[in-house]
Design a protein around this motif. Structure first.
Motif, short mmCIF file in Angstrom:
data_model
loop_
_atom_site.label_atom_id
_atom_site.label_comp_id
_atom_site.label_asym_id
_atom_site.label_seq_id
_atom_site.Cartn_x
_atom_site.Cartn_y
_atom_site.Cartn_z
N ASN A 86 0.77 -1.10 -0.04
CA ASN A 86 -0.04 0.10 -0.08
C ASN A 86 0.92 1.40 -0.03
N GLU A 87 1.83 1.11 0.82
CA GLU A 87 2.74 2.36 0.70
C GLU A 87 3.52 2.63 -0.60
N TRP A 88 3.78 1.32 -1.40
CA TRP A 88 4.27 1.52 -2.69
C TRP A 88 3.21 2.36 -3.57
N HIS A 100 9.99 1.88 -15.42
CA HIS A 100 8.99 1.11 -14.34
C HIS A 100 9.73 0.20 -13.27
N LYS A 101 9.16 0.59 -11.95
CA LYS A 101 9.66 -0.19 -10.88
C LYS A 101 8.74 -1.39 -10.52
N GLN A 102 9.14 -1.79 -9.38
CA GLN A 102 8.03 -2.99 -8.77
C GLN A 102 6.79 -1.90 -7.97
N ARG A 103 7.09 -0.74 -7.59
CA ARG A 103 5.95 -0.01 -7.12
C ARG A 103 4.72 0.18 -8.34
N HIS A 104 5.21 0.56 -9.41
CA HIS A 104 4.58 0.76 -10.59
C HIS A 104 3.50 -0.60 -10.70
N MET A 105 4.21 -1.83 -10.60
CA MET A 105 3.56 -2.94 -10.83
C MET A 105 2.38 -3.05 -9.90
N VAL A 160 -1.61 -3.33 -10.92
CA VAL A 160 -2.50 -4.30 -10.30
C VAL A 160 -3.81 -3.67 -9.72
N MET A 161 -3.46 -2.85 -8.78
CA MET A 161 -4.71 -2.45 -7.91
C MET A 161 -5.50 -1.77 -9.00
#
Length: 529
Positions: free
Chosen positions: A345-347, A387-392, A396-397
């Motif tokens: 959620n922070e990401w 793009h980083k993991q936080r973008h993924m 998804v959300m």
């Protein structure tokens, strides 16, 4: 002409609580609910979902029946509730399950759940000849492998030995009721989720039965959701620690009861639920189907019908990305599941709406509404080196909510424009997802303080069935909670992205079929676990 609903019996004023039992996909939860709608205690008992081969999704019916007993025993102990205080037990249950029972009342199969996709060929066959849409318009159940109609048809064509031995085809709540009362009964709401039940006549549909290849006598007796069962078996009372015969309200499906529990008896308000899967539902005063078959229509009572659509990929999509990225999250330090979720959620909160142009079509388990495509698969589109993991995570959300937005649009085609969404389920614990819901839909979103919607709905229905209330509206307030207004700037971004999302999805139709065929071809029976 509709059958009359059962007259409501009167009650003892000293019986102050309802014991609601919600049989879900991953767990059964028991709740102690007061006449005023206060939840005194809850207890959940989990059980696994078995995937013996690709496309299958099964559970052990005996394990679920035992979970119901265990949940009841524990919640009564936790709340220190005596049996004299219990007005009734009232059931909620997941939909679309199927168990084949023999003449001695023993299961011949596992409980085949809504997530099972083995009947894809049978669905495609009826879609191609147009018969599926005709049956949908009479039954209100979408043409999809989740439907018991197509599961039975699959069994007749692929497991003839079991099919011929089957005396009754039932669902999981019917199984529990049979264990308790030696009766095969199914409430109107779960019956209308089988694809075999005529919405107008409230009887089994003869043409649907013919397609399934079964007779009416092989199904349970349809009864109103307010039907009260009495005469609980002595062995069950002993397991529950009871000495008297507590009335059991047969209840309804978790979907229609979630609407009731959220206080939604108005078609301008819709429920949005995201648990393992997700759904959008509103309430109508009469049965109505969607012209293209996008939505279900299920009975609550003769005065209320719930229409909407369910999506396969809700919290399960976030769980997938959490598992995928857990090594990056933990950095060598052990973290609890809750801590990992908080990090996700922070990401997402750190990432701009639209995830800098990264879209995720999160159809990891196929899809139900609005297209009912069991062969749909997950896709990331727009990936770049930036793009980083936080973008993924954010993508998804957002993708889960894009799918729900598609269902919202179909709901508005049937019931008119929505003025409010009331959201519940595990996603309601995420502040980011809450705001995202309002921004993508463009509709103000309320998160009620109490989110045990299906259990509360079962309790409300129990009060009505036992004559404590004169209508389904128990007078419980469902307006208290956190409200999320639409951020106009964010909504504009999502308005630009949604057509791109839809375009990618539509162009992948043939590719979904091809990749699914490839995936199935790689399955080896000896690899079964």
């Amino acid at each position: 002409m509709k059958r009359p609903f059962e007259a409501q019996p009167q009650t003892n004023a000293e019986q102050s609580v309802v014991l609601a039992v919600d049989i879900g996909t991953t767990s059964t939860k028991a709740l102690i609910v007061s006449r005023e709608g206060e939840v005194h205690a809850t207890h959940s008992v989990k059980y696994p979902l078995h995937v013996p081969r690709p496309g299958y999704a099964e559970q052990d019916p005996a394990q679920i029946a035992e979970a119901a007993l265990e949940a009841i025993r524990n919640v009564m102990r936790t709340a220190d509730v005596q049996e004299e205080q219990i007005l009734c037990v009232s059931f909620s249950s997941a939909m679309h399950s199927l168990i084949a029972m023999d003449a001695s009342g023993n299961p011949l199969t596992s409980c085949i759940t809504w997530a099972d996709q083995r009947a894809v060929h049978q669905v495609n066959e009826l879609k191609a000849n147009g018969l599926g849409l005709e049956i949908y318009r009479r039954t209100g159940t979408p043409v999809h492998p989740m439907s018991p109609l197509y599961k039975i048809k699959w069994m007749r064509e692929h497991d003839d030995e079991v099919f011929r031995q089957t005396r009754k085809f039932i669902g999981i709540k019917e199984y529990v009721c049979y264990q308790w009362f030696d009766q095969y009964v199914i409430d109107y709401s779960l019956a209308s989720a089988t694809g075999l039940f005529n919405l107008e006549q409230l009887t089994w549909d003869s043409e649907a039965l013919s397609v399934a290849g079964i007779e009416e006598g092989q199904l349970s007796q349809p009864v109103p959701t307010t039907q009260v069962l009495r005469g609980m078996k002595a062995s069950v009372k002993e397991q529950l620690g009871l000495t008297r015969d507590i009335p059991v309200v047969v209840g309804a499906s978790d979907g229609v009861l979630a609407n009731l529990g959220l206080g939604i008896l108005d078609q301008q308000v819709a429920a949005v639920t995201i648990g393992t899967s997700g759904a959008v539902r509103t309430t109508l005063k009469k049965p109505q189907t969607h012209p293209q078959g996008d939505l279900f229509c299920y009975c609550l009572t003769e005065d209320y019908w719930v229409t909407g659509g369910a999506v396969n990929n809700g919290g399960v999509a976030l769980q997938w990305v959490q598992d995928l990225l857990q090594d990056e999250q933990t950095s060598g330090q052990a973290q609890s599941s809750q801590e990992k979720l908080e990090r996700l959620n922070e990401w997402a909160a750190e990432t701009a709406p639209g995830a800098d142009g990264l879209l995720c079509i999160p159809l990891f388990t196929g899809e139900r509404a609005p297209d009912y495509n069991a062969n749909a698969r997950g896709v990331f589109f727009g990936l770049t080196l930036s793009h980083k993991q936080r973008h993924m995570v954010r993508a998804v959300m957002e993708g889960v909510l894009f799918q729900l937005e598609r269902v919202i649009r179909s709901v508005e085609q049937v019931g008119g424009s929505l003025t409010e969404l009331r959201a519940s389920g595990g996603f309601a614990n995420s502040l980011v997802w809450r705001q995202m819901m309002a921004d993508i839909s463009g509709v103000e979103t309320l998160i009620p303080d109490e989110i045990e919607s299906s259990g509360l709905g079962a309790a409300q229905l129990g009060l009505f069935a036992m004559g404590v209330t004169s209508s389904l509206d128990a007078g419980w307030s469902r307006q208290a909670g956190s409200r999320y207004t639409v951020n106009a700037d964010h909504h504009e971004i999502y308005t630009q992205l949604l057509p791109i999302y839809l375009g990618v999805y539509e162009r992948l139709g043939d590719s979904f079929e091809q990749i699914t065929a490839f995936q199935k071809s790689r399955y080896k029976p000896q690899e079964r676990t």
